[in-house]
Write an enzyme that holds these catalytic residues in place. Structure first.
Site, PDB file in Angstrom:
ATOM      1  N   SER A   1       0.824  -1.198   0.000  1.00 21.95           N
ATOM      2  CA  SER A   1       0.000   0.000   0.000  1.00 21.95           C
ATOM      3  C   SER A   1       0.869   1.264   0.000  1.00 21.95           C
ATOM      4  CB  SER A   1      -0.970  -0.054   1.179  1.00 21.95           C
ATOM      5  OG  SER A   1      -2.004   0.888   1.040  1.00 21.95           O
TER       6      SER A   1
ATOM      7  N   ASP B   1      -9.614  -5.288  -4.460  1.00 15.56           N
ATOM      8  CA  ASP B   1      -9.016  -4.285  -3.565  1.00 15.56           C
ATOM      9  C   ASP B   1      -9.897  -3.036  -3.593  1.00 15.56           C
ATOM     10  OD1 ASP B   1      -7.438  -2.220  -2.424  1.00 15.56           O
ATOM     11  OD2 ASP B   1      -5.599  -3.285  -2.961  1.00 15.56           O
TER      12      ASP B   1
ATOM     13  N   HIS C   1      -7.543  -5.744  -0.203  1.00 18.26           N
ATOM     14  CA  HIS C   1      -6.337  -4.928  -0.030  1.00 18.26           C
ATOM     15  C   HIS C   1      -5.389  -5.563   0.985  1.00 18.26           C
ATOM     16  CE1 HIS C   1      -3.942  -1.331  -0.238  1.00 18.26           C
ATOM     17  NE2 HIS C   1      -4.088  -1.072   1.047  1.00 18.26           N
TER      18      HIS C   1
END
Length: 281
Positions: free
Chosen positions: A102, A232, A261
Site C-alpha cells: 500500500s 481491492d 487490499h
C-alpha cells in the site's frame, strides 16, 4: 547516530525511527515497508515465514507510526524514503529484497529509485499505491479528491471509530457477502493505527494519494513483482498495479481474483509462497 543494542536509528533530520532486525546477519536481507496507518507489526506473518526460510528480515515503523517518533514534519514520500535509507545504511543491507504494501509500496518504490542503487536486488509491491491514486487530468481513472477529503474529515472527527470502520470493512473485504470477519485482525489493525500519531496519519493521506510515482517506476531496473487483489477496495487494481507494470522495466504482474487490499494478512498462505518463489527465481 545509533545507540548500540537499541532498535532505533536517527534519520538525516534527527527523527528517531524504530526497526526490527531478525535472523542471520550473513543471510540475504528482506526489508518490509508497511501500509497506512499501521506499523512494522503488520508484517509479523511474513517476517516469521521468511525467517523460517533462512532470510534476514527487517521492518521499520514509518515516522509518526508505531514506535517511531511522533514528529511535526516530514510526513511525505521523500522523507519516508530517506528514513528507509537511514535504516538500510545503518545496517549496511546489500543484495536486499524490498517488499512494500500500500503506502509502503510507494515508499519502497521511491526508496529503490532514489536511494537503492547497488543495494536492491528485487522489489515486491503488494496492493501498492503507485503510480498515483488521486484523479487528475493525467490519471482519469483515479479516485476523486473528495474520497481522500472524506477520510481526513473522518480521522479528525473520531480517529478510533474511523480506524475500526476501515479494518472491519473495506481493508480486509469483511464488508463482502460470505466473508467472515476476523475480530483479531480488526483489533490488531486498530491497535497499530492508534499507536501512531494523528497528525502524521492525517498528513500521510496526502502523501499516499497525491504523490506521483511515474518517474520513480521508470527508473527502477531491478526485477519487480507486482501483486494486487482483484477486489481491492482501497487501491483499485486497474488504476494501480496494471499501470505500474506498464511503467516498470522488468515487471511480473499477478492479480488475485476476489482478494482484498489486506490480502497479505487474510491470505498469507497464498501470498508468502509467491513472494518466496519470485525471490528464489
Amino acid at each position: 547516530m545509533h545507540v548500540a543494542g537499541d532498535s532505533y536509528v536517527y534519520s538525516k533530520d534527527g527523527t528517531r525511527i524504530f526497526f526490527k532486525d531478525w535472523g542471520p546477519r550473513d543471510a540475504q536481507p528482506i526489508m518490509f515497508h508497511h501500509g497506512w496507518p499501521l506499523s512494522s507489526d503488520d508484517w509479523d506473518n511474513q517476517m516469521l515465514f521468511f525467517l523460517a526460510n533462512g532470510y534476514r528480515v527487517i521492518a521499520h515503523d514509518r515516522r509518526g507510526h508505531g514506535r517511531s517518533a511522533q514528529v511535526s514534519q516530514g510526513h511525505d514520500m521523500d522523507h519516508y524514503a530517506a528514513d528507509a535509507a537511514a535504516v538500510v545504511e545503518h545496517l549496511d543491507l546489500r543484495n536486499a529484497i524490498h517488499v512494500g504494501h500500500s503506502t509502503g509500496g510507494g515508499e519502497a518504490a521511491r526508496y529503490t529509485a532514489r536511494h537503492g542503487n547497488g543495494r536492491v536486488a528485487k522489489l515486491v509491491l503488494v496492493g501498492a499505491v503507485p503510480p498515483i491514486m488521486v484523479k487528475t487530468p493525467n490519471n482519469p481513472g483515479g479516485q476523486p479528491i473528495e474520497v481522500f477529503d472524506a477520510s481526513r474529515a473522518a480521522l479528525a472527527a473520531n480517529r478510533s471509530q474511523f480506524y475500526f470502520d476501515v479494518a472491519s470493512g473495506p481493508f480486509y473485504g469483511f464488508n463482502r457477502d460470505g466473508v467472515k470477519p476476523s475480530e483479531a485482525m480488526i483489533q490488531n489493525w486498530w491497535r497499530q493505527g492508534m499507536t501512531g500519531a494523528a497528525n502524521a496519519h492525517y498528513q500521510s493521506i496526502k502523501a499516499f494519494s497525491e504523490t506521483d510515482f511515474t518517474e520513480d517506476l521508470k527508473l527502477i531496473e531491478v526485477p519487480t513483482l507486482v501483486l494486487h487483489g482483484g477486489d481491492d477496495q482501497m487501491v483499485p487494481a486497474a488504476d494501480s498495479a496494471e499501470l505500474t507494470a506498464k511503467l516498470l522495466k522488468n515487471p511480473t504482474l499477478k492479480i488475485y481474483a476476489g482478494l482484498p487490499h489486506g490480502m497479505a494478512t487474510t491470505h498469507a498462505d497464498v501470498i508468502n509462497p509467491d513472494i518466496l518463489s519470485f525471490i528464489k527465481g
